[in-house]
Scaffold this motif. Structure first.
Motif, short mmCIF file in Angstrom:
data_model
loop_
_atom_site.label_atom_id
_atom_site.label_comp_id
_atom_site.label_asym_id
_atom_site.label_seq_id
_atom_site.Cartn_x
_atom_site.Cartn_y
_atom_site.Cartn_z
N ILE A 1 49.34 36.35 40.86
CA ILE A 1 49.56 37.32 41.94
C ILE A 1 48.28 37.36 42.77
O ILE A 1 47.18 37.40 42.23
CB ILE A 1 49.89 38.71 41.37
CG1 ILE A 1 51.25 38.68 40.67
CG2 ILE A 1 49.89 39.77 42.47
CD1 ILE A 1 51.57 39.91 39.87
N PRO B 1 55.73 30.77 38.24
CA PRO B 1 54.72 31.71 38.74
C PRO B 1 53.37 31.52 38.05
O PRO B 1 53.30 31.40 36.83
CB PRO B 1 55.32 33.07 38.43
CG PRO B 1 56.14 32.82 37.19
CD PRO B 1 56.70 31.43 37.35
N ILE C 1 52.82 36.08 45.57
CA ILE C 1 53.00 35.39 44.29
C ILE C 1 52.83 33.89 44.57
O ILE C 1 53.45 33.34 45.48
CB ILE C 1 54.39 35.68 43.66
CG1 ILE C 1 54.55 34.93 42.32
CG2 ILE C 1 55.53 35.36 44.61
CD1 ILE C 1 53.75 35.54 41.20
#
Length: 301
Positions: free
Chosen positions: A141, A138, A150
């Motif tokens: 966001i 990740p 994401i």
């Protein structure tokens, strides 16, 4: 825990997301803080005493739950006496906000995520509806059209992918860390090439030229759509120029303006635009049940 610390956490969380008392209870629990839902509700009732003059505590009811959030007062109408919220494009809230906080923690700690189940095809990165678990790094966001996404790196496919947070039904955060710097640069390069957040049809950046009606042009130029947007008037005609990839979001955006636009270049975009018109016309006279399709994915024969 001291009341000041509880209030501080509530303020920070509600400035980022719309959360119910139950969501907040989960967040406190994940921080190893033991606090009752009733105490959280009492603290929320006092929050207005801790807001500055530009902030307001708002709430919305959805699925029999109340979600709270802190927003900025309108500059045109600070007290909001004559203002209403349509909530158009707002997702129906469920467990999304809890997931956001978990993803945010994973980003800050550079923790690997295992995505175990994804539903729907929101961005084209799940157009094949794959259900095999995969590793995901990740990176950020993204808040786009009031929906949270994401974005990150899929090391197996060696590509940037973006998913709606409400798509990810099952995931786990692992102890294994990843290096952020190189893939973060790739992520921003990829995002700059996309119109919105949808996956492009290829790696190319296209010179896009769209003719606009004058009234629409006045609206288009007063809003942000892509960092390369430029409007030029030539021979009494108004044109929008973009430099980006071609994707489903761009195509849908063009159809939003109905008969107030004309696709000029490139040919591949014009072809997809006309192909979509034909598909719409075919659907309008067909009586067979509709089956979900992504126009950029060829039909199975």
């Amino acid at each position: 825990m001291k009341k000041s610390k509880r209030i501080s956490i509530l303020l920070n969380q509600l400035k980022e997301s719309k959360l119910s008392a139950y969501d907040l209870h989960t967040i406190f629990k994940n921080k190893n803080i033991n606090i009752s839902i009733r105490q959280i509700q009492r603290d929320i009732n006092e929050l207005e005493n801790y807001l500055d003059k530009t902030e307001i505590l708002d709430k919305v009811k959805s699925e029999k739950k109340i979600f709270y959030f802190i927003s900025k007062k309108s500059k045109l109408n600070a007290d909001k006496l004559n203002s209403i919220e349509t909530f158009f494009y707002y997702p129906i809230e469920n467990e999304i906000d809890t997931s956001i906080n978990l993803f945010d923690t994973a980003i800050n700690q550079r923790s690997t995520i295992i995505i175990r189940l994804i539903k729907n095809d929101l961005t084209g990165d799940n157009s094949n509806f794959e259900f095999e678990p995969f590793v995901f790094y990740p990176i950020s966001i993204i808040n786009h059209r009031n929906i949270k996404y994401i974005g990150g790196w899929n090391p197996q496919k060696k590509q940037i992918q973006i998913f709606g947070i409400n798509q990810i039904s099952e995931f786990s955060i692992e102890d294994k860390k990843f290096k952020m710097n190189k893939i973060k640069q790739k992520f921003h390069e990829e995002l700059d090439k996309r119109f919105g957040v949808t996956k492009n049809i290829d790696e190319n950046v296209y010179e896009i030229k769209i003719e606009l009606s004058k009234v629409l042009a006045n609206f288009i130029k007063s809003h942000y759509w892509h960092k390369t947007q430029k409007i030029i008037i030539k021979d009494n005609k108004t044109f929008l120029f973009l430099k980006c990839g071609i994707n489903r979001e761009l195509l849908g955006w063009l159809f939003q303006w109905m008969y107030n636009i004309r696709v000029i270049e490139p040919k591949i975009l014009k072809d997809y635009y006309e192909k979509t018109i034909k598909e719409i016309q075919n659907n309008s006279v067909s009586k067979t049940p509709l089956v979900y399709r992504n126009i950029f994915i060829e039909k199975e024969k």
